[in-house]
Write a protein that holds these residues in place. Structure first.
Motif, PDB file in Angstrom:
ATOM      1  N   GLN A 244       2.336  -1.810   6.305  1.00 12.03           N
ATOM      2  CA  GLN A 244       2.657  -1.322   7.089  1.00 12.03           C
ATOM      3  C   GLN A 244       3.412   0.242   7.532  1.00 12.03           C
ATOM      4  O   GLN A 244       4.028   0.625   8.578  1.00 12.03           O
ATOM      5  CB  GLN A 244       3.021  -1.971   9.109  1.00 12.03           C
ATOM      6  CG  GLN A 244       1.839  -3.076   8.805  1.00 12.03           C
ATOM      7  CD  GLN A 244       2.070  -3.718   9.665  1.00 12.03           C
ATOM      8  OE1 GLN A 244       3.422  -4.163  10.702  1.00 12.03           O
ATOM      9  NE2 GLN A 244       1.146  -4.484  10.656  1.00 12.03           N
ATOM     10  N   GLY A 245       3.341   0.796   6.312  1.00 13.62           N
ATOM     11  CA  GLY A 245       4.243   1.804   5.923  1.00 13.62           C
ATOM     12  C   GLY A 245       5.927   1.668   5.464  1.00 13.62           C
ATOM     13  O   GLY A 245       6.056   2.231   5.250  1.00 13.62           O
TER      14      GLY A 245
ATOM     15  N   GLY B 112       0.833  -1.364   0.011  1.00 17.94           N
ATOM     16  CA  GLY B 112       0.218  -0.070  -0.037  1.00 17.94           C
ATOM     17  C   GLY B 112       0.850   1.499   0.157  1.00 17.94           C
ATOM     18  O   GLY B 112       2.258   1.258   0.583  1.00 17.94           O
ATOM     19  N   PHE B 113       0.205   2.460   0.024  1.00 16.87           N
ATOM     20  CA  PHE B 113       1.166   3.763  -0.577  1.00 16.87           C
ATOM     21  C   PHE B 113       0.449   4.936  -0.171  1.00 16.87           C
ATOM     22  O   PHE B 113      -0.782   4.828  -0.386  1.00 16.87           O
ATOM     23  CB  PHE B 113       2.162   3.896  -2.686  1.00 16.87           C
ATOM     24  CG  PHE B 113       2.043   3.012  -3.042  1.00 16.87           C
ATOM     25  CD1 PHE B 113       3.323   2.674  -2.422  1.00 16.87           C
ATOM     26  CD2 PHE B 113       2.309   3.108  -4.416  1.00 16.87           C
ATOM     27  CE1 PHE B 113       4.422   1.302  -2.924  1.00 16.87           C
ATOM     28  CE2 PHE B 113       3.914   2.422  -5.171  1.00 16.87           C
ATOM     29  CZ  PHE B 113       4.008   1.627  -4.774  1.00 16.87           C
ATOM     30  N   HIS B 114       1.235   5.724  -0.100  1.00 19.31           N
ATOM     31  CA  HIS B 114       0.758   7.529  -0.025  1.00 19.31           C
ATOM     32  C   HIS B 114       1.607   8.272  -0.663  1.00 19.31           C
ATOM     33  O   HIS B 114       2.770   7.625  -1.676  1.00 19.31           O
ATOM     34  CB  HIS B 114       1.752   7.935   1.435  1.00 19.31           C
ATOM     35  CG  HIS B 114       0.168   7.289   2.486  1.00 19.31           C
ATOM     36  ND1 HIS B 114       0.314   8.418   3.802  1.00 19.31           N
ATOM     37  CD2 HIS B 114      -0.836   6.259   2.829  1.00 19.31           C
ATOM     38  CE1 HIS B 114      -0.939   7.565   4.876  1.00 19.31           C
ATOM     39  NE2 HIS B 114      -1.310   7.280   3.899  1.00 19.31           N
TER      40      HIS B 114
ATOM     41  N   VAL C 249       6.889   8.670  -3.052  1.00 16.19           N
ATOM     42  CA  VAL C 249       6.281   7.844  -2.988  1.00 16.19           C
ATOM     43  C   VAL C 249       6.425   7.019  -1.703  1.00 16.19           C
ATOM     44  O   VAL C 249       7.429   6.781  -1.516  1.00 16.19           O
ATOM     45  CB  VAL C 249       6.195   6.061  -3.659  1.00 16.19           C
ATOM     46  CG1 VAL C 249       4.989   5.641  -4.031  1.00 16.19           C
ATOM     47  CG2 VAL C 249       5.215   7.092  -5.648  1.00 16.19           C
ATOM     48  N   ASP C 250       5.462   6.666  -0.510  1.00 12.14           N
ATOM     49  CA  ASP C 250       5.530   6.236   0.217  1.00 12.14           C
ATOM     50  C   ASP C 250       5.089   4.757   0.546  1.00 12.14           C
ATOM     51  O   ASP C 250       4.142   5.216  -0.326  1.00 12.14           O
ATOM     52  CB  ASP C 250       5.757   7.341   1.423  1.00 12.14           C
ATOM     53  CG  ASP C 250       6.542   8.647   1.513  1.00 12.14           C
ATOM     54  OD1 ASP C 250       7.937   8.133   1.855  1.00 12.14           O
ATOM     55  OD2 ASP C 250       6.162  10.005   1.230  1.00 12.14           O
ATOM     56  N   GLY C 251       5.410   4.620   1.665  1.00 12.94           N
ATOM     57  CA  GLY C 251       3.771   3.074   2.701  1.00 12.94           C
ATOM     58  C   GLY C 251       3.466   3.752   3.115  1.00 12.94           C
ATOM     59  O   GLY C 251       3.252   5.137   3.940  1.00 12.94           O
ATOM     60  N   ASP C 252       2.280   3.463   2.923  1.00 13.67           N
ATOM     61  CA  ASP C 252       0.689   3.484   3.848  1.00 13.67           C
ATOM     62  C   ASP C 252       0.322   2.684   5.235  1.00 13.67           C
ATOM     63  O   ASP C 252       0.602   1.833   4.953  1.00 13.67           O
ATOM     64  CB  ASP C 252      -0.452   2.918   2.703  1.00 13.67           C
ATOM     65  CG  ASP C 252      -1.754   3.062   4.068  1.00 13.67           C
ATOM     66  OD1 ASP C 252      -1.760   3.681   4.911  1.00 13.67           O
ATOM     67  OD2 ASP C 252      -2.609   2.734   3.367  1.00 13.67           O
ATOM     68  N   PRO C 253       1.076   3.353   6.237  1.00 14.53           N
ATOM     69  CA  PRO C 253       1.433   2.743   7.338  1.00 14.53           C
ATOM     70  C   PRO C 253      -0.409   1.874   8.355  1.00 14.53           C
ATOM     71  O   PRO C 253      -0.245   1.779   9.055  1.00 14.53           O
ATOM     72  CB  PRO C 253       1.644   4.185   8.571  1.00 14.53           C
ATOM     73  CG  PRO C 253       1.086   5.038   7.569  1.00 14.53           C
ATOM     74  CD  PRO C 253       0.655   5.298   6.612  1.00 14.53           C
ATOM     75  N   ASP C 254      -1.717   2.724   6.955  1.00 13.51           N
ATOM     76  CA  ASP C 254      -2.631   2.185   7.286  1.00 13.51           C
ATOM     77  C   ASP C 254      -2.570   0.881   6.789  1.00 13.51           C
ATOM     78  O   ASP C 254      -3.786  -0.217   7.426  1.00 13.51           O
ATOM     79  CB  ASP C 254      -4.242   2.073   7.892  1.00 13.51           C
ATOM     80  CG  ASP C 254      -3.724   3.847   8.455  1.00 13.51           C
ATOM     81  OD1 ASP C 254      -3.305   4.256   9.555  1.00 13.51           O
ATOM     82  OD2 ASP C 254      -4.011   5.322   7.308  1.00 13.51           O
ATOM     83  N   HIS C 255      -1.858   0.200   5.833  1.00 15.20           N
ATOM     84  CA  HIS C 255      -1.784  -1.171   5.130  1.00 15.20           C
ATOM     85  C   HIS C 255      -1.335  -2.472   6.248  1.00 15.20           C
ATOM     86  O   HIS C 255      -0.673  -2.339   7.104  1.00 15.20           O
ATOM     87  CB  HIS C 255      -0.748  -1.598   3.759  1.00 15.20           C
ATOM     88  CG  HIS C 255      -1.302  -2.444   3.443  1.00 15.20           C
ATOM     89  ND1 HIS C 255      -1.177  -3.706   3.496  1.00 15.20           N
ATOM     90  CD2 HIS C 255      -2.058  -2.411   1.730  1.00 15.20           C
ATOM     91  CE1 HIS C 255      -1.535  -4.581   2.585  1.00 15.20           C
ATOM     92  NE2 HIS C 255      -2.106  -3.346   1.827  1.00 15.20           N
ATOM     93  N   PRO C 256      -2.452  -2.468   6.942  1.00 20.11           N
ATOM     94  CA  PRO C 256      -2.742  -4.184   7.887  1.00 20.11           C
ATOM     95  C   PRO C 256      -1.503  -4.862   7.428  1.00 20.11           C
ATOM     96  O   PRO C 256      -1.021  -5.533   8.314  1.00 20.11           O
ATOM     97  CB  PRO C 256      -3.232  -4.909   7.223  1.00 20.11           C
ATOM     98  CG  PRO C 256      -4.093  -4.807   6.550  1.00 20.11           C
ATOM     99  CD  PRO C 256      -3.956  -2.992   5.800  1.00 20.11           C
ATOM    100  N   ILE C 257      -0.530  -5.507   5.742  1.00 22.35           N
ATOM    101  CA  ILE C 257       0.557  -5.984   5.919  1.00 22.35           C
ATOM    102  C   ILE C 257       1.461  -5.172   5.744  1.00 22.35           C
ATOM    103  O   ILE C 257       2.788  -5.580   6.161  1.00 22.35           O
ATOM    104  CB  ILE C 257       0.108  -6.764   4.389  1.00 22.35           C
ATOM    105  CG1 ILE C 257      -0.901  -7.714   4.906  1.00 22.35           C
ATOM    106  CG2 ILE C 257       1.443  -7.787   4.109  1.00 22.35           C
ATOM    107  CD1 ILE C 257      -0.709  -9.258   6.000  1.00 22.35           C
TER     108      ILE C 257
END
Length: 669
Positions: free
Chosen positions: A41-42, A18-20, A31-39
């Motif tokens: 995790q950012g 998952g991305f932010h 492009v960064d990681g989505d900290p809310d993605h359950p797997i």
């Protein structure tokens, strides 16, 4: 004004992150990681972060190109599409639709990428490519054994008492599993890594086994023999939930541990220690893709599956023969997107042998080829034959974002969008059980268009445009029809940004399998129905000292071609200067034999071709191993696939890229 939006990674990768994504003035800034993605995790890898540079680079293709008198010239979309459609119409009327080839792979994922099949099926059915350069033999192997290829949910590793990583450097290919391994190590859970190379995953293990490449199936047989001799096999599973184990026992009765040790170069004591791993479970096994890229590759995966099964690690929390996760892709209704029923005729080439089959094709010959989601000239085995094959085709059309090696040989190059310039759902049938949503975030630069737009415009010109007269939401809802029947909605996926698919976290928990017998099959009935020997065998790679002694005398080293850390296959090579020199990793023994030091210019060669590069001496790896990362472009030194073999695995549908013996020599500076 800057804004941060949830998105998703499209790359052909285990993790499906998952991305932010930071957007400003209609441009992707970061492009960064989505900290809310359950797997995920950012946390994301460099390949994912590079998608910003890939979207914005000056090297991107922005306009349709046509080769005129050997030189590419910009042409309007209308001209390119009109000319292509006219060629396709004429071929359909004169030679039939199978005179058209669609050569494709999976460089970028997405549910709506299946619309290419909708287009070619509506056209009438073409010559298509089947099988896999990546993991096909292993998939088929697990279908023979279990009936499907399924893995445990990521969090289930917490139930494991021991862990075996077999031929898989998760530190570079599966970073979120690597994080879980680090946590397991801190908790004192023993980790064994079986791999010819001493890599970052091996560094955190309790036991590294530098096995001889291509001999993993023999090691699994040796471990099984130790377990049987100690009486620690799971007799209840074997007798109640499996068929064919007596044939395994009979074969093992003819095998000695001394033979196993000699073939694998693994000491008897290490084989016995690995047996303790498997009988001190539950033991989770994470199986890599390289081991099935040999002529004996399907048998290798089947033998590891058999070890996992007979040791009592199937259908239990913390266990599993974790190779692929096809339940993810099987959750979607792709048949509604592809319109298979519209196909009137078809012809199939295997991906690994498509070059040879193009050259041999008759009635009809291939006259026109589309190449999409693939840089074929860096990825298909035996690059020199591949060049010859595509050069023999009258019209070649490449859909891509960059002027790749493959685009260079095309007659038409059509520029396509990146992940941030189109809307889709993304998933990977490899690790976790989530699908991610990727909205359209920015407009495409220049005149780049989505694959879907290209197929729609060609369909309009060829008389079946109505098959594409749907909105994005309508197409996406077709693809998730099975999920909607279970109460999931597209709106829910869009709102959350991800969705946990309805997949059993512990496959085969009921001990009911998808095989013809409904049981685990040590001897495959599916194989026998196909006229093949369904038994596990003592089988060597085709390019080995045992199977090809004369070749081994000439080319005594085993070439591996692992994936680059910083690029998804060939995609990022033009963007990262450090990748633009071919690095050749070789064992200490090979370096000593040829008086090679790190930094020396060297050549790796066999009778198929030669690659020049710079040496890097590896420590603690198997003494016969050389590695060159796959994906290199010709302008930066050329593809390692000039060396690789184009054969098929024992079990079919898989490539033999690792069945590759080579020699090495030092070059004058």
């Amino acid at each position: 004004m800057k804004k941060v939006v949830k998105s998703a990674c499209p790359l052909n990768c285990w993790d499906a992150c998952g991305f932010h994504v930071t957007i400003e003035n209609n441009r992707v800034m970061q492009v960064d990681g989505d900290p809310d993605h359950p797997i995920t995790q950012g946390k994301i890898c460099g390949r994912g972060r590079m998608l910003e540079a890939r979207a914005n680079a000056d090297e991107r293709l922005l306009y349709p190109l046509k080769k005129i008198n050997g030189t590419f010239q910009r042409v309007p979309w209308s001209q390119a599409l009109d000319e292509i459609a006219e060629k396709m119409r004429t071929l359909k009327e004169t030679l039939g639709t199978t005179s058209v080839l669609h050569s494709h792979d999976y460089s970028n994922n997405g549910l709506l990428k299946n619309l290419d099949r909708r287009f070619f099926n509506s056209y009438g059915g073409v010559t298509d490519v089947v099988g896999s350069l990546c993991w096909g033999a292993g998939i088929e192997a697990q279908k023979w054994d279990f009936g499907n290829a399924c893995s445990h949910a990521p969090e289930d590793i917490e139930n494991s008492k021991t862990i075996v990583i077999w031929g898989r450097n998760v530190a570079t290919t599966n970073m979120h599993l690597f994080s879980k391994l680090q946590n397991a190590r801190k908790k004192g859970i023993p980790i064994a890594v079986i791999d010819p190379m001493y890599n970052a995953t091996a560094k955190i293990s309790n036991l590294h086994v530098p096995i001889r490449p291509g001999s993993d199936g023999f090691l699994a047989l040796g471990i099984m023999k130790v377990i049987l001799e100690s009486g620690k096999e799971d007799r209840q599973f074997i007798e109640k939930y499996s068929v064919g184990f007596p044939e395994v026992e009979e074969m093992l009765s003819r095998v000695t541990l001394e033979e196993v040790s000699e073939v694998t170069t693994v000491p008897r004591e290490t084989i016995e220690e690995l047996a303790r791993y498997y009988t001190s479970g539950p033991t989770s096994s994470f199986i890599g893709l390289g081991m099935q890229r040999y002529q004996n590759g399907g048998n290798t995966i089947r033998t590891i599956d058999a070890l996992v099964a007979m040791s009592g690690n199937v259908g239990v929390p913390g266990g599993g023969a974790n190779y692929a996760n096809l339940g993810v892709s099987q959750s979607f209704s792709t048949e509604k997107l592809t319109l298979e029923g519209r196909k009137k005729g078809a012809r199939y080439f295997t991906r690994m042998n498509q070059a040879e089959q193009i050259l041999m094709a008759k009635d009809p010959q291939v006259q026109l080829a589309f190449i999409s989601r693939s840089n074929a000239l860096t990825q298909i085995p035996d690059t020199n034959l591949t060049k010859k094959a595509f050069a023999s085709i009258h019209t070649v059309i490449v859909i891509d974002q960059y002027m790749t090696d493959t685009a260079e040989i095309a007659d038409y190059v059509l520029p396509c969008t990146t992940v941030f310039e189109e809307e889709d759902l993304y998933y990977a049938s490899m690790y976790h059980h989530y699908v991610n949503y990727g909205p359209k975030l920015v407009d495409a630069p220049g005149e780049a268009k989505s694959d879907r737009w290209i197929w729609t415009e060609l369909a309009n010109r060829l008389g079946f445009g109505m098959d594409f007269q749907h909105t994005t939401d309508e197409f996406l809802k077709m693809g998730i029809a099975n999920l909607e029947e279970q109460g999931f909605t597209l709106e829910e996926i869009k709102e959350e940004g991800h969705l946990l698919l309805p997949i059993e976290p512990v496959p085969w928990k009921t001990k009911t399998f998808e095989t013809p017998s409904g049981k685990y099959e040590f001897t495959s009935q599916k194989a026998k129905q196909e006229g093949k020997d369904g038994r596990i065998q003592w089988l060597f790679p085709s390019e080995s000292r045992e199977a090809a002694p004369e070749r081994y005398e000439q080319f005594p080293y085993q070439l591996l071609t692992i994936h680059p850390l910083r690029s998804n296959h060939s995609q990022h090579y033009p963007l990262i200067k450090g990748l633009q020199t071919t690095k050749v990793q070789l064992s200490e023994r090979i370096a000593i034999e040829h008086s090679i030091d790190t930094g020396d210019p060297i050549s790796v060669f066999n009778d198929r071709g030669e690659v020049h590069g710079v040496a890097k001496v590896m420590r603690n790896s198997h003494p016969d191993v050389i590695n060159i990362e796959e994906g290199q472009w010709s302008k930066f030194g050329g593809s390692v696939n000039v060396l690789t073999s184009r054969g098929e695995s024992d079990i079919g549908i898989g490539a033999t890229l690792y069945d590759c013996l080579v020699n090495v020599k030092k070059r004058n500076q």
